[in-house]
Design a protein around this motif. Structure first.
Motif, short mmCIF file in Angstrom:
data_model
loop_
_atom_site.label_atom_id
_atom_site.label_comp_id
_atom_site.label_asym_id
_atom_site.label_seq_id
_atom_site.Cartn_x
_atom_site.Cartn_y
_atom_site.Cartn_z
N THR A 147 0.84 -1.20 0.00
CA THR A 147 0.00 0.00 0.00
C THR A 147 0.87 1.25 0.00
OG1 THR A 147 -0.05 0.28 2.41
CG2 THR A 147 -1.73 -1.20 1.45
N PRO A 148 0.32 2.38 -0.43
CA PRO A 148 1.09 3.63 -0.35
C PRO A 148 1.53 3.95 1.08
CG PRO A 148 -0.76 3.93 -1.84
CD PRO A 148 -0.94 2.58 -1.17
N GLU A 149 0.69 3.65 2.05
CA GLU A 149 1.06 3.90 3.45
C GLU A 149 2.30 3.11 3.84
OE1 GLU A 149 -2.08 3.04 2.41
OE2 GLU A 149 -2.97 5.03 2.60
N ASP A 150 2.39 1.87 3.33
CA ASP A 150 3.55 1.03 3.62
C ASP A 150 4.84 1.65 3.08
OD1 ASP A 150 1.87 -0.80 4.82
OD2 ASP A 150 1.94 -2.25 3.17
N VAL A 151 4.75 2.37 1.96
CA VAL A 151 5.93 3.00 1.37
C VAL A 151 6.53 4.00 2.36
CG1 VAL A 151 6.81 4.47 -0.50
CG2 VAL A 151 5.13 2.68 -1.00
N TYR A 152 5.67 4.83 2.96
CA TYR A 152 6.15 5.84 3.91
C TYR A 152 6.81 5.18 5.13
CZ TYR A 152 3.47 9.24 1.21
OH TYR A 152 2.99 10.03 0.20
N GLY A 174 18.86 8.51 2.15
CA GLY A 174 17.64 9.10 1.60
C GLY A 174 17.96 9.95 0.38
N ILE A 175 17.23 9.72 -0.69
CA ILE A 175 17.39 10.51 -1.92
C ILE A 175 16.16 11.39 -2.12
CG2 ILE A 175 17.68 10.41 -4.44
CD1 ILE A 175 20.16 9.46 -2.85
N THR A 176 14.98 10.79 -2.18
CA THR A 176 13.73 11.53 -2.30
C THR A 176 12.69 10.84 -1.42
OG1 THR A 176 14.23 12.09 -4.60
CG2 THR A 176 11.95 12.36 -3.89
N ALA A 177 12.14 11.57 -0.47
CA ALA A 177 11.10 11.00 0.40
C ALA A 177 9.90 10.61 -0.46
CB ALA A 177 10.70 12.02 1.45
N PRO A 178 9.13 9.62 0.01
CA PRO A 178 7.97 9.17 -0.77
C PRO A 178 6.99 10.30 -1.05
CG PRO A 178 8.42 7.65 1.02
CD PRO A 178 9.30 8.85 1.24
N HIS A 229 1.85 5.99 -8.86
CA HIS A 229 2.50 5.30 -7.75
C HIS A 229 2.85 6.30 -6.65
CE1 HIS A 229 4.33 1.93 -10.52
NE2 HIS A 229 3.01 1.88 -10.46
N THR A 230 2.96 5.79 -5.44
CA THR A 230 3.61 6.52 -4.36
C THR A 230 5.02 5.95 -4.32
OG1 THR A 230 1.58 6.91 -3.15
CG2 THR A 230 3.63 6.98 -1.89
N THR A 231 6.04 6.81 -4.47
CA THR A 231 7.41 6.35 -4.66
C THR A 231 8.39 7.17 -3.85
OG1 THR A 231 6.83 5.75 -6.94
CG2 THR A 231 9.18 5.85 -6.41
N GLY A 232 9.38 6.50 -3.26
CA GLY A 232 10.50 7.14 -2.61
C GLY A 232 11.79 6.53 -3.15
N PHE A 233 12.87 7.28 -3.13
CA PHE A 233 14.15 6.80 -3.64
C PHE A 233 15.20 6.82 -2.53
CE2 PHE A 233 11.84 8.27 -7.33
CZ PHE A 233 12.09 7.28 -8.27
N LEU A 239 11.33 2.54 -3.85
CA LEU A 239 10.37 1.85 -3.00
C LEU A 239 9.03 2.43 -3.42
CD1 LEU A 239 10.29 -0.02 -0.45
CD2 LEU A 239 10.35 2.06 0.90
N PHE A 240 8.06 1.56 -3.82
CA PHE A 240 6.84 2.12 -4.37
C PHE A 240 5.63 1.25 -4.07
CE2 PHE A 240 7.65 -1.09 -7.47
CZ PHE A 240 6.43 -1.41 -8.04
N ALA A 241 4.46 1.82 -4.28
CA ALA A 241 3.19 1.10 -4.27
C ALA A 241 2.28 1.74 -5.30
CB ALA A 241 2.51 1.14 -2.89
N VAL A 242 1.45 0.92 -5.91
CA VAL A 242 0.46 1.43 -6.86
C VAL A 242 -0.64 2.11 -6.06
CG1 VAL A 242 -1.20 0.79 -8.64
CG2 VAL A 242 1.01 -0.39 -8.51
N ASN A 243 -0.98 3.33 -6.45
CA ASN A 243 -2.05 4.06 -5.75
C ASN A 243 -3.40 3.47 -6.12
OD1 ASN A 243 -0.18 5.82 -4.60
ND2 ASN A 243 -0.28 7.20 -6.35
N PRO A 244 -4.29 3.37 -5.15
CA PRO A 244 -5.62 2.86 -5.48
C PRO A 244 -6.36 3.82 -6.42
CG PRO A 244 -5.50 3.57 -3.17
CD PRO A 244 -4.14 3.72 -3.75
#
Length: 137
Positions: free
Chosen positions: A82-87, A100-104, A111-115, A126-131
């Motif tokens: 889930t997107p919440e899991d990405v954070y 840390g490169i880019t916070a989610p 997608h919700t994505t962090g690098f 690190l990502f999740a598909v947004n609902p």
């Protein structure tokens, strides 16, 4: 005839150091460990780390293995449920030593994505598909 991607090997200058990161920070279980090679348990594609200088030996001293690496040459993408899991996972990885490169954040591609980067500077996502919401259709 076909080809199948069976594995990904990350070339490293410090195999033990990078092994520690992938084991202790990302949580991969080590199944093979040698002085210049580590292989991790992973469903699907085999993930391994191998000594860059030794790869030069295996390829008749191909000069590309002796050259200083410049720029990003690959990215591993780690999917969360889930997107919440990405954070949550991003914060956990950073607290364990990932760089840390880019916070989610929510991206335009859905997608919700962090690098983050590993100790040798390889940047991964690190990502999740947004609902999909009713307004998105």
């Amino acid at each position: 005839m076909r080809v199948k991607l069976e594995g990904i090997t990350i070339l490293a200058l410090d195999v033990p150091g990078l092994t520690s990161f992938y084991r202790d920070v990302l949580g991969f279980k080590v199944i093979v460990t040698e002085e210049n090679y580590t292989e991790f348990e992973n469903d699907g594609v085999r993930l391994a780390i191998f000594s860059a200088p030794l790869m030069a030996d295996n390829t008749n001293d191909h000069p590309s293995y002796a050259e200083e690496r410049k720029g990003q040459s690959f990215e591993l993408n780690f999917e969360c449920d889930t997107p919440e899991d990405v954070y949550v996972m991003y914060d956990e990885l950073i607290s364990k030593g990932a760089i840390g490169i880019t916070a989610p954040k929510v991206m335009s591609w859905g997608h919700t994505t962090g690098f983050f980067a590993d100790p040798e500077g390889n940047i991964h996502s690190l990502f999740a598909v947004n609902p999909v919401t009713s307004g998105d259709a």
